[in-house]
Design a protein around this motif. Structure first.
Motif, PDB file in Angstrom:
ATOM      1  N   GLN A   1      81.167  52.832  66.206  1.00  0.00           N
ATOM      2  CA  GLN A   1      81.915  51.756  66.296  1.00  0.00           C
ATOM      3  C   GLN A   1      81.333  50.510  66.759  1.00  0.00           C
ATOM      4  O   GLN A   1      80.400  50.722  67.741  1.00  0.00           O
ATOM      5  N   PHE A   2      81.365  49.291  66.273  1.00  0.00           N
ATOM      6  CA  PHE A   2      80.895  48.412  66.644  1.00  0.00           C
ATOM      7  C   PHE A   2      81.750  47.296  67.332  1.00  0.00           C
ATOM      8  O   PHE A   2      82.776  46.984  66.998  1.00  0.00           O
ATOM      9  N   PHE A   3      81.455  46.848  68.612  1.00  0.00           N
ATOM     10  CA  PHE A   3      82.183  45.798  69.423  1.00  0.00           C
ATOM     11  C   PHE A   3      81.059  44.709  69.416  1.00  0.00           C
ATOM     12  O   PHE A   3      80.044  44.541  69.998  1.00  0.00           O
ATOM     13  N   LEU A   4      81.433  43.490  68.619  1.00  0.00           N
ATOM     14  CA  LEU A   4      80.474  42.381  68.241  1.00  0.00           C
ATOM     15  C   LEU A   4      80.750  41.471  69.328  1.00  0.00           C
ATOM     16  O   LEU A   4      82.043  41.242  69.730  1.00  0.00           O
ATOM     17  N   THR A   5      79.940  40.938  70.275  1.00  0.00           N
ATOM     18  CA  THR A   5      80.032  39.767  70.926  1.00  0.00           C
ATOM     19  C   THR A   5      78.878  38.774  70.734  1.00  0.00           C
ATOM     20  O   THR A   5      78.003  38.910  70.073  1.00  0.00           O
ATOM     21  N   ASP A   6      79.075  37.497  71.353  1.00  0.00           N
ATOM     22  CA  ASP A   6      78.051  36.371  71.068  1.00  0.00           C
ATOM     23  C   ASP A   6      77.908  36.334  69.747  1.00  0.00           C
ATOM     24  O   ASP A   6      76.558  35.842  69.309  1.00  0.00           O
ATOM     25  N   VAL A   7      79.041  36.082  68.804  1.00  0.00           N
ATOM     26  CA  VAL A   7      78.791  35.758  67.254  1.00  0.00           C
ATOM     27  C   VAL A   7      78.711  34.366  67.248  1.00  0.00           C
ATOM     28  O   VAL A   7      79.502  33.463  67.827  1.00  0.00           O
ATOM     29  N   HIS A   8      77.450  33.742  66.713  1.00  0.00           N
ATOM     30  CA  HIS A   8      77.366  32.422  66.193  1.00  0.00           C
ATOM     31  C   HIS A   8      77.131  32.361  64.776  1.00  0.00           C
ATOM     32  O   HIS A   8      76.197  33.262  64.164  1.00  0.00           O
ATOM     33  N   VAL A   9      77.850  31.671  63.959  1.00  0.00           N
ATOM     34  CA  VAL A   9      77.521  31.340  62.723  1.00  0.00           C
ATOM     35  C   VAL A   9      77.096  29.839  62.304  1.00  0.00           C
ATOM     36  O   VAL A   9      77.610  28.893  62.855  1.00  0.00           O
ATOM     37  N   SER A  10      76.268  29.834  61.614  1.00  0.00           N
ATOM     38  CA  SER A  10      75.750  28.513  61.161  1.00  0.00           C
ATOM     39  C   SER A  10      75.498  28.530  59.490  1.00  0.00           C
ATOM     40  O   SER A  10      74.793  29.527  58.956  1.00  0.00           O
ATOM     41  N   VAL A  11      76.036  27.448  58.720  1.00  0.00           N
ATOM     42  CA  VAL A  11      76.156  27.509  57.470  1.00  0.00           C
ATOM     43  C   VAL A  11      75.271  26.234  57.019  1.00  0.00           C
ATOM     44  O   VAL A  11      75.540  25.089  57.390  1.00  0.00           O
ATOM     45  N   THR A  12      74.264  26.288  56.020  1.00  0.00           N
ATOM     46  CA  THR A  12      73.539  25.166  55.568  1.00  0.00           C
ATOM     47  C   THR A  12      73.667  25.479  54.052  1.00  0.00           C
ATOM     48  O   THR A  12      72.954  26.502  53.468  1.00  0.00           O
ATOM     49  N   GLY A  13      74.360  24.721  53.310  1.00  0.00           N
ATOM     50  CA  GLY A  13      74.356  24.710  52.117  1.00  0.00           C
ATOM     51  C   GLY A  13      74.819  26.146  51.321  1.00  0.00           C
ATOM     52  O   GLY A  13      75.931  26.534  51.903  1.00  0.00           O
ATOM     53  N   ASP A  14      74.154  26.958  50.666  1.00  0.00           N
ATOM     54  CA  ASP A  14      74.310  28.236  50.201  1.00  0.00           C
ATOM     55  C   ASP A  14      74.029  29.512  51.080  1.00  0.00           C
ATOM     56  O   ASP A  14      73.861  30.512  50.529  1.00  0.00           O
ATOM     57  N   THR A  15      73.416  29.048  52.200  1.00  0.00           N
ATOM     58  CA  THR A  15      72.916  29.980  53.077  1.00  0.00           C
ATOM     59  C   THR A  15      73.566  30.054  54.581  1.00  0.00           C
ATOM     60  O   THR A  15      73.776  28.946  54.951  1.00  0.00           O
ATOM     61  N   ALA A  16      73.759  31.005  54.998  1.00  0.00           N
ATOM     62  CA  ALA A  16      74.391  31.457  56.361  1.00  0.00           C
ATOM     63  C   ALA A  16      73.756  32.242  57.314  1.00  0.00           C
ATOM     64  O   ALA A  16      73.200  33.080  56.615  1.00  0.00           O
ATOM     65  N   LEU A  17      73.592  31.753  58.530  1.00  0.00           N
ATOM     66  CA  LEU A  17      72.999  32.914  59.435  1.00  0.00           C
ATOM     67  C   LEU A  17      74.006  33.157  60.564  1.00  0.00           C
ATOM     68  O   LEU A  17      74.693  32.171  60.965  1.00  0.00           O
ATOM     69  N   VAL A  18      74.123  34.547  60.737  1.00  0.00           N
ATOM     70  CA  VAL A  18      75.037  35.058  61.791  1.00  0.00           C
ATOM     71  C   VAL A  18      74.042  35.459  62.872  1.00  0.00           C
ATOM     72  O   VAL A  18      73.310  36.605  62.519  1.00  0.00           O
ATOM     73  N   THR A  19      74.258  35.483  64.296  1.00  0.00           N
ATOM     74  CA  THR A  19      73.568  36.057  65.357  1.00  0.00           C
ATOM     75  C   THR A  19      74.682  36.693  66.045  1.00  0.00           C
ATOM     76  O   THR A  19      75.855  36.174  66.165  1.00  0.00           O
ATOM     77  N   CYS A  20      74.271  37.985  66.543  1.00  0.00           N
ATOM     78  CA  CYS A  20      75.421  38.488  67.257  1.00  0.00           C
ATOM     79  C   CYS A  20      74.709  39.487  68.205  1.00  0.00           C
ATOM     80  O   CYS A  20      73.698  40.014  67.938  1.00  0.00           O
ATOM     81  N   THR A  21      75.576  40.279  68.966  1.00  0.00           N
ATOM     82  CA  THR A  21      75.415  41.221  69.799  1.00  0.00           C
ATOM     83  C   THR A  21      75.973  42.377  69.442  1.00  0.00           C
ATOM     84  O   THR A  21      77.431  42.373  69.533  1.00  0.00           O
ATOM     85  N   GLU A  22      75.499  43.573  68.859  1.00  0.00           N
ATOM     86  CA  GLU A  22      76.158  44.751  68.548  1.00  0.00           C
ATOM     87  C   GLU A  22      76.173  45.678  69.645  1.00  0.00           C
ATOM     88  O   GLU A  22      75.259  46.184  70.152  1.00  0.00           O
ATOM     89  N   ASN A  23      77.457  45.761  70.315  1.00  0.00           N
ATOM     90  CA  ASN A  23      77.671  47.087  71.376  1.00  0.00           C
ATOM     91  C   ASN A  23      78.360  48.098  70.469  1.00  0.00           C
ATOM     92  O   ASN A  23      79.405  48.066  69.946  1.00  0.00           O
ATOM     93  N   ILE A  24      77.279  49.271  70.346  1.00  0.00           N
ATOM     94  CA  ILE A  24      77.541  50.236  69.615  1.00  0.00           C
ATOM     95  C   ILE A  24      77.883  51.500  70.344  1.00  0.00           C
ATOM     96  O   ILE A  24      77.333  51.803  71.360  1.00  0.00           O
ATOM     97  N   LEU A  25      78.943  52.198  69.857  1.00  0.00           N
ATOM     98  CA  LEU A  25      79.488  53.454  70.505  1.00  0.00           C
ATOM     99  C   LEU A  25      79.333  54.324  69.145  1.00  0.00           C
ATOM    100  O   LEU A  25      79.986  54.148  68.178  1.00  0.00           O
TER     101      LEU A  25
END
Length: 179
Positions: free
Chosen positions: A86-110
Motif C-alpha cells: 500500500q502506498f500513501f503518497l505525500t509531498d506530491v508536486h506536478v509540473s507540466v511543460t508541453g507534452d511532458t510532465a514531472l511528478v515528485t512525491c514521497t512514497e510511504n510504503i507498507l
C-alpha cells in the motif's frame, strides 16, 4: 491543447492509477500505463524501440532498467513476491511543460511478504520511506509513464538525534572543536 489545470489533474490521475495498479497487483493495467514506441508513432518493426522514447525505471537499490521488457519484468517480479503493498503518497508536486510532465512525491510504503510457514496470514508488515520522480508523456490515449526513479530515504535513528542534541555538529557543547 488542454488547459494547464486540466493537464495537472490528468497527470495526477495517471500517477494515482500507477500506484493503485501496484496495490491491486494488476499487471495488465500497470503495463498499459507505461509508454510504448507506438505511443510516439514509432513503428517497432522498422525502428529499434531503444532509439525513441525508451522507458526507464530505478527501484530502490536496483540498477537502471531500460526498455519495456526489463521494466515490466521488474514489476512482474515485485508483484509475484509481494503479498500486500500500500502506498500513501505525500509531498506530491506536478509540473507540466508541453507534452511532458514531472511528478515528485514521497512514497510511504507498507508491505508484507508471504506468511510464515504454515501460517494463514501475511508475514510481518514493513514500512519504507521512498522519494520518487515519475516522468509522463502525453499520448493520444492520455498520459503515460516514461520514467520512474525511486530512492530510499535514510531516516534518522534515535542515536543520530541524540548526537545532534549533544553537539555532534562539529563542536563540543562548550562551542570548541571536536578532538
Amino acid at each position: 491543447m488542454s488547459a494547464p489545470h486540466t493537464d495537472v489533474e490528468q497527470v495526477e490521475a495517471a500517477n494515482t492509477a500507477f500506484y493503485e495498479a501496484m496495490e491491486r497487483g494488476d499487471f495488465e493495467e500497470l503495463s498499459a500505463l507505461w509508454l510504448t514506441p507506438s505511443d510516439l508513432g514509432v513503428d517497432e518493426e522498422y525502428h529499434d524501440p531503444a532509439d525513441t522514447g525508451v522507458i526507464s525505471c530505478v527501484h530502490p537499490g536496483w540498477p537502471v532498467l531500460t526498455g519495456r521488457g526489463e521494466v515490466l519484468r521488474s514489476y512482474a517480479l515485485i508483484m509475484a513476491s509481494t503479498d500486500y503493498i500500500q502506498f500513501f503518497l505525500t509531498d506530491v508536486h506536478v509540473s507540466v511543460t508541453g507534452d511532458t510532465a514531472l511528478v515528485t512525491c514521497t512514497e510511504n510504503i507498507l508491505s508484507g511478504g508471504p506468511a510464515p510457514e504454515g501460517g494463514a496470514e501475511l508475514g510481518p508488515l514493513v514500512g519504507q520511506l521512498v522519494v520518487a520522480t515519475n516522468v509522463f508523456r502525453r499520448t493520444p490515449e492520455g498520459w503515460k509513464i516514461w520514467s520512474h526513479h525511486a530512492s530510499p530515504v535514510l531516516a534518522e535513528t534515535d542515536e543520530d538525534e541524540d548526537n545532534d542534541q549533544n553537539g555532534a555538529n562539529g563542536s563540543n557543547t562548550d562551542g570548541g572543536p571536536l578532538t
